[in-house]
Design an enzyme around this catalytic site. Sequence first.
Site, PDB file in Angstrom:
ATOM      1  N   ASP A 127      10.895  19.040 -32.170  1.00  0.00           N
ATOM      2  CA  ASP A 127       9.884  19.825 -31.440  1.00  0.00           C
ATOM      3  C   ASP A 127      10.200  20.017 -29.968  1.00  0.00           C
ATOM      4  O   ASP A 127       9.506  20.768 -29.283  1.00  0.00           O
ATOM      5  CB  ASP A 127       8.517  19.133 -31.579  1.00  0.00           C
ATOM      6  CG  ASP A 127       8.055  19.126 -33.021  1.00  0.00           C
ATOM      7  OD1 ASP A 127       7.803  18.050 -33.562  1.00  0.00           O
ATOM      8  OD2 ASP A 127       8.011  20.224 -33.613  1.00  0.00           O
TER       9      ASP A 127
ATOM     10  N   HIS B 228      10.769   9.328 -32.858  1.00  0.00           N
ATOM     11  CA  HIS B 228      10.685   9.681 -34.286  1.00  0.00           C
ATOM     12  C   HIS B 228      10.619   8.396 -35.106  1.00  0.00           C
ATOM     13  O   HIS B 228      11.243   7.401 -34.769  1.00  0.00           O
ATOM     14  CB  HIS B 228      11.915  10.500 -34.720  1.00  0.00           C
ATOM     15  CG  HIS B 228      11.699  11.262 -35.982  1.00  0.00           C
ATOM     16  ND1 HIS B 228      11.844  10.691 -37.212  1.00  0.00           N
ATOM     17  CD2 HIS B 228      11.273  12.529 -36.186  1.00  0.00           C
ATOM     18  CE1 HIS B 228      11.563  11.581 -38.136  1.00  0.00           C
ATOM     19  NE2 HIS B 228      11.211  12.709 -37.550  1.00  0.00           N
TER      20      HIS B 228
ATOM     21  N   HIS C 270       2.605  14.931 -35.044  1.00  0.00           N
ATOM     22  CA  HIS C 270       3.443  15.510 -36.107  1.00  0.00           C
ATOM     23  C   HIS C 270       3.784  16.950 -35.746  1.00  0.00           C
ATOM     24  O   HIS C 270       4.364  17.182 -34.697  1.00  0.00           O
ATOM     25  CB  HIS C 270       2.686  15.375 -37.436  1.00  0.00           C
ATOM     26  CG  HIS C 270       3.437  15.703 -38.686  1.00  0.00           C
ATOM     27  ND1 HIS C 270       4.797  15.832 -38.752  1.00  0.00           N
ATOM     28  CD2 HIS C 270       2.989  15.923 -39.952  1.00  0.00           C
ATOM     29  CE1 HIS C 270       5.154  16.117 -39.992  1.00  0.00           C
ATOM     30  NE2 HIS C 270       4.086  16.187 -40.745  1.00  0.00           N
TER      31      HIS C 270
HETATM   32  C1  SDX Z   1       7.634  15.470 -36.333  1.00  0.00           C
HETATM   33  O1  SDX Z   1       8.240  12.158 -39.958  1.00  0.00           O
HETATM   34  C2  SDX Z   1       8.870  13.249 -39.770  1.00  0.00           C
HETATM   35  O2  SDX Z   1       9.934  13.486 -40.372  1.00  0.00           O
HETATM   36  C3  SDX Z   1       8.204  14.220 -38.803  1.00  0.00           C
HETATM   37  C4  SDX Z   1       8.993  15.469 -38.450  1.00  0.00           C
HETATM   38  C5  SDX Z   1       9.168  16.388 -39.638  1.00  0.00           C
HETATM   39  O3  SDX Z   1      10.115  17.196 -39.606  1.00  0.00           O
HETATM   40  O4  SDX Z   1       8.310  16.355 -40.550  1.00  0.00           O
HETATM   41  O5  SDX Z   1      10.252  15.114 -37.944  1.00  0.00           O
HETATM   42  C6  SDX Z   1       8.265  16.307 -37.391  1.00  0.00           C
HETATM   43  O6  SDX Z   1       6.508  15.107 -36.470  1.00  0.00           O
HETATM   44  C7  SDX Z   1       8.457  15.033 -35.143  1.00  0.00           C
HETATM   45  C8  SDX Z   1       7.673  14.085 -34.185  1.00  0.00           C
HETATM   46  C9  SDX Z   1       6.796  14.958 -33.304  1.00  0.00           C
HETATM   47  N1  SDX Z   1       5.875  14.107 -32.481  1.00  0.00           N
HETATM   48  C10 SDX Z   1       6.049  13.940 -31.172  1.00  0.00           C
HETATM   49  O7  SDX Z   1       6.982  14.396 -30.524  1.00  0.00           O
HETATM   50  C11 SDX Z   1       4.931  13.160 -30.492  1.00  0.00           C
HETATM   51  C12 SDX Z   1       5.529  12.073 -29.571  1.00  0.00           C
HETATM   52  N2  SDX Z   1       6.178  11.071 -30.381  1.00  0.00           N
HETATM   53  C13 SDX Z   1       5.408   9.882 -30.729  1.00  0.00           C
HETATM   54  O8  SDX Z   1       4.059  10.107 -30.954  1.00  0.00           O
HETATM   55  C14 SDX Z   1       6.138   8.989 -31.732  1.00  0.00           C
HETATM   56  O9  SDX Z   1       7.438   8.901 -31.318  1.00  0.00           O
HETATM   57  C15 SDX Z   1       6.116   9.368 -33.212  1.00  0.00           C
HETATM   58  C16 SDX Z   1       4.728   9.576 -33.714  1.00  0.00           C
HETATM   59  C17 SDX Z   1       6.919  10.601 -33.465  1.00  0.00           C
HETATM   60  C18 SDX Z   1       6.742   8.209 -33.967  1.00  0.00           C
HETATM   61  O10 SDX Z   1       5.897   7.133 -33.827  1.00  0.00           O
HETATM   62  P1  SDX Z   1       6.225   5.701 -34.532  1.00  0.00           P
HETATM   63  O11 SDX Z   1       7.394   5.799 -35.425  1.00  0.00           O
HETATM   64  O12 SDX Z   1       4.949   5.158 -35.094  1.00  0.00           O
HETATM   65  O13 SDX Z   1       6.735   4.829 -33.339  1.00  0.00           O
HETATM   66  P2  SDX Z   1       5.785   4.032 -32.362  1.00  0.00           P
HETATM   67  O14 SDX Z   1       4.633   4.878 -31.942  1.00  0.00           O
HETATM   68  O15 SDX Z   1       5.505   2.693 -32.961  1.00  0.00           O
HETATM   69  O16 SDX Z   1       6.740   3.887 -31.082  1.00  0.00           O
HETATM   70  C19 SDX Z   1       7.578   2.767 -30.917  1.00  0.00           C
HETATM   71  C20 SDX Z   1       7.508   2.481 -29.411  1.00  0.00           C
HETATM   72  C21 SDX Z   1       6.085   2.242 -28.915  1.00  0.00           C
HETATM   73  O17 SDX Z   1       6.195   1.438 -27.753  1.00  0.00           O
HETATM   74  P3  SDX Z   1       6.001  -0.204 -27.908  1.00  0.00           P
HETATM   75  O18 SDX Z   1       4.641  -0.447 -28.549  1.00  0.00           O
HETATM   76  O19 SDX Z   1       7.149  -0.657 -28.782  1.00  0.00           O
HETATM   77  O20 SDX Z   1       6.087  -0.714 -26.506  1.00  0.00           O
HETATM   78  O21 SDX Z   1       7.967   3.640 -28.682  1.00  0.00           O
HETATM   79  C22 SDX Z   1       6.913   4.153 -27.896  1.00  0.00           C
HETATM   80  C23 SDX Z   1       5.628   3.598 -28.480  1.00  0.00           C
HETATM   81  O22 SDX Z   1       4.621   3.535 -27.462  1.00  0.00           O
HETATM   82  N3  SDX Z   1       6.958   5.617 -28.025  1.00  0.00           N
HETATM   83  C24 SDX Z   1       6.801   6.474 -27.028  1.00  0.00           C
HETATM   84  C25 SDX Z   1       6.983   7.749 -27.573  1.00  0.00           C
HETATM   85  N4  SDX Z   1       7.231   7.632 -28.885  1.00  0.00           N
HETATM   86  C26 SDX Z   1       7.212   6.308 -29.156  1.00  0.00           C
HETATM   87  N5  SDX Z   1       6.518   6.286 -25.715  1.00  0.00           N
HETATM   88  C27 SDX Z   1       6.429   7.394 -24.960  1.00  0.00           C
HETATM   89  N6  SDX Z   1       6.592   8.658 -25.421  1.00  0.00           N
HETATM   90  C28 SDX Z   1       6.879   8.867 -26.717  1.00  0.00           C
HETATM   91  N7  SDX Z   1       7.031  10.097 -27.170  1.00  0.00           N
END
Ligand code: SDX
Length: 426
Positions: free
Chosen positions: A363, A306, A265
């Site tokens: 971010d 996201h 997050h």
């Molecule tokens: C913020 O919610 C908000 O509005 C948050 C925010 C705000 O203003 O409040 O926007 C701020 O938190 C932005 C996000 C910051 N976090 C990151 O940058 C960390 C990296 N991102 C991931 O951890 C992830 O993308 C999330 C946590 C942001 C979202 O996760 P989800 O929605 O639960 O999606 P998921 O993990 O189920 O991903 C779907 C697929 C998965 O692969 P499969 O199981 O389908 O094969 O995408 C992959 C994930 O492994 N994936 C990634 C990835 N993000 C998702 N793979 C590699 N790198 C990534 N960054």
Amino acid sequence: MADKKAQLIISGADPVDLPVMSGTLGPDVIDVRNLTSTGVFTFDPGFMSTASCESKITYIDGDKGILLHRGYPIEQLAEKSDYLETCYLLLKGELPNTQEKAEFVDTIKNHTMVHEQLKNFFNGFRRDAHPMAIMCGVVGALSAFYHDSLDITDPQHREISAMRLIAKMPTLAAMVHKYSMGQPMMYPRNNLGYSENFLHMMFNTPCEEKPISPVLARAMDRIFILHADHEQNASTSTVRLAGSSGANPFACIAAGIAALWGPAHGGANEAVLKMLDEIGDVANIDKFVAKAKDKNDPFKLMGFGHRVYKNFDPRATVMKKTCDEVLAELGINDPQLELAMRLEELARKDSYFVERNLYPNVDFYSGIILKAIGIPTSMFTVIFAMARTVGWISHWQEMLSGPYKIGRPRQLYTGVTQRDIPDDRG
Ligand code: SDX
């Protein structure tokens, strides 16, 4: 329009009609509040398809990359308003006119100082404590100083608490930074603008008070706007849940700070810079992209992906533009920006990221601007928390201004069924 309905048919039971509700924008929702009468619950870990509340504050269209605050697009707010105007908009629903803004700015200025005894809380922390650890502590402690305004049922108490939090977060954040540096803490200056004042408290010392660059103050203000609110994200949902028990606003905001700290997050902005440091050179990008795709490797490309945006995060687009402007105006050629742009370019061509709609989020570029402003990496999430305080408190106010219930989710229990302790237990 005839009331829309959904029908739930569970084998062996009569069909259950469920009302379908429509908002002004976005998907319809199925109202399952009366589902308990059927003896079944919905099951949605991570709230992937659950609307936790009704709100009028922010709307996100993840497919189109749209973010509206009270109907205004984030791109326009970033260009045409300032952070305190955006705060007024989020809290009250309309942009302020000239007089309303002047009064709001004046109110905030009158609350920028913190109780002198709050400084004593810092001495309990090691100088190398993570700034977010200190923020969790000192923001929660604020409730120990404001016994005059903790009645959450009193709209005036809620209003003064909101003003105090918005006004004091920059002061506290700068105190955290000064404490970690071993420098004297600076008092706020009421003749300075909100973002200018924050940078004054961060970078000036009692020995020398240099004027704050208007370029940096404007960049800081725009970063605050871009982080102000984002509907029901994890930390805002935490604040709403804490508030639903009747906890005081300072405790609720401290809970939001704790939830924001996680690298999935708000902690991602700090993690992006650490990741870019670790990648080090364009030549290493392929290796890290492969790690991000490897299911056996916990590494994720920080600043990518996201829950809601399956298109560009509009904040990332504005952030990248601001990044270019600030670095150009400061004459900084940051190799990490080149590295970030190359990483984005390669990732966006890779089928793994394209198929999963993984784009840069808010971010991904913010840290590069914060670094250019001179903010240490460990303070990045504190900046996010400062800016998001108005979003958290706006949602807290919205919930408490109408009927609400304490948040208490149910579960799917798959543990051991009832059993007795054997009489001959050794
Ligand atoms: C913020 O919610 C908000 O509005 C948050 C925010 C705000 O203003 O409040 O926007 C701020 O938190 C932005 C996000 C910051 N976090 C990151 O940058 C960390 C990296 N991102 C991931 O951890 C992830 O993308 C999330 C946590 C942001 C979202 O996760 P989800 O929605 O639960 O999606 P998921 O993990 O189920 O991903 C779907 C697929 C998965 O692969 P499969 O199981 O389908 O094969 O995408 C992959 C994930 O492994 N994936 C990634 C990835 N993000 C998702 N793979 C590699 N790198 C990534 N960054």
